[in-house]
Design an enzyme around this catalytic site. Structure first.
Site, PDB file in Angstrom:
ATOM      1  N   SER A 102       7.757   4.508   0.698  1.00 32.44           N
ATOM      2  CA  SER A 102       7.910   4.582   2.145  1.00 32.44           C
ATOM      3  C   SER A 102       8.632   5.828   2.635  1.00 32.44           C
ATOM      4  CB  SER A 102       8.653   3.353   2.669  1.00 32.44           C
ATOM      5  OG  SER A 102      10.001   3.410   2.220  1.00 32.44           O
TER       6      SER A 102
ATOM      7  N   TYR B 128       4.493   3.994   4.783  1.00 32.28           N
ATOM      8  CA  TYR B 128       4.915   3.071   5.839  1.00 32.28           C
ATOM      9  C   TYR B 128       6.393   3.294   6.118  1.00 32.28           C
ATOM     10  CZ  TYR B 128       6.733   0.434   1.892  1.00 32.28           C
ATOM     11  OH  TYR B 128       7.409   0.073   0.752  1.00 32.28           O
TER      12      TYR B 128
END
Length: 127
Positions: free
Chosen positions: A25, A58
């Site tokens: 991430s 993300y």
């Protein structure tokens, strides 16, 4: 018909850390997330201005005021601390929604302080 369009972006952010041993991430300062209308877990494209790398990951929320822009896991290999990146989120809009379409563009300085929040795309000025 629907169209995938720029929803929001943080432009020319500075990578503050790269943590290879994290699960994955990008960690983004909560204040920057709010300014750009981004959400935890949201898929984003990352464009590294320094080396041309482009990849998806993300979002994980960082501490408000920290100015964090940290790539984690495998993505950490795509950046170096100090690199300039663009964080880009897209959304799907109907043709009717596009009549009032205005993406959010957050411009930051070298220390990831917000300089300008705009909703205009002026001839390449903010894109």
């Amino acid at each position: 018909m629907t169209f995938e369009m720029l929803y929001s972006k943080i432009h020319r952010a500075t990578v503050s850390d790269a943590n290879l041993n994290y699960v994955g991430s990008i960690t983004i300062d909560e204040d920057l997330m709010k300014a750009a209308n981004l959400r935890v877990g949201q898929k984003v494209d990352i464009v590294n201005i320094n080396n041309g790398e482009r990849f998806q990951t993300y979002i994980i929320k960082g501490k408000a005021g920290s100015k964090d822009m940290c790539l984690n896991g495998a993505a950490a290999r795509k950046v170096e601390i100090g690199d300039k990146i663009i964080v880009i989120a897209y959304a799907t809009f109907s043709e009717a929604e596009l009549e009032n379409y205005k993406p959010t563009v957050v411009l930051v300085d070298d220390k990831n302080n917000i300089e300008l929040i705009t909703h205009e795309l002026e001839g390449g000025k903010y894109v």
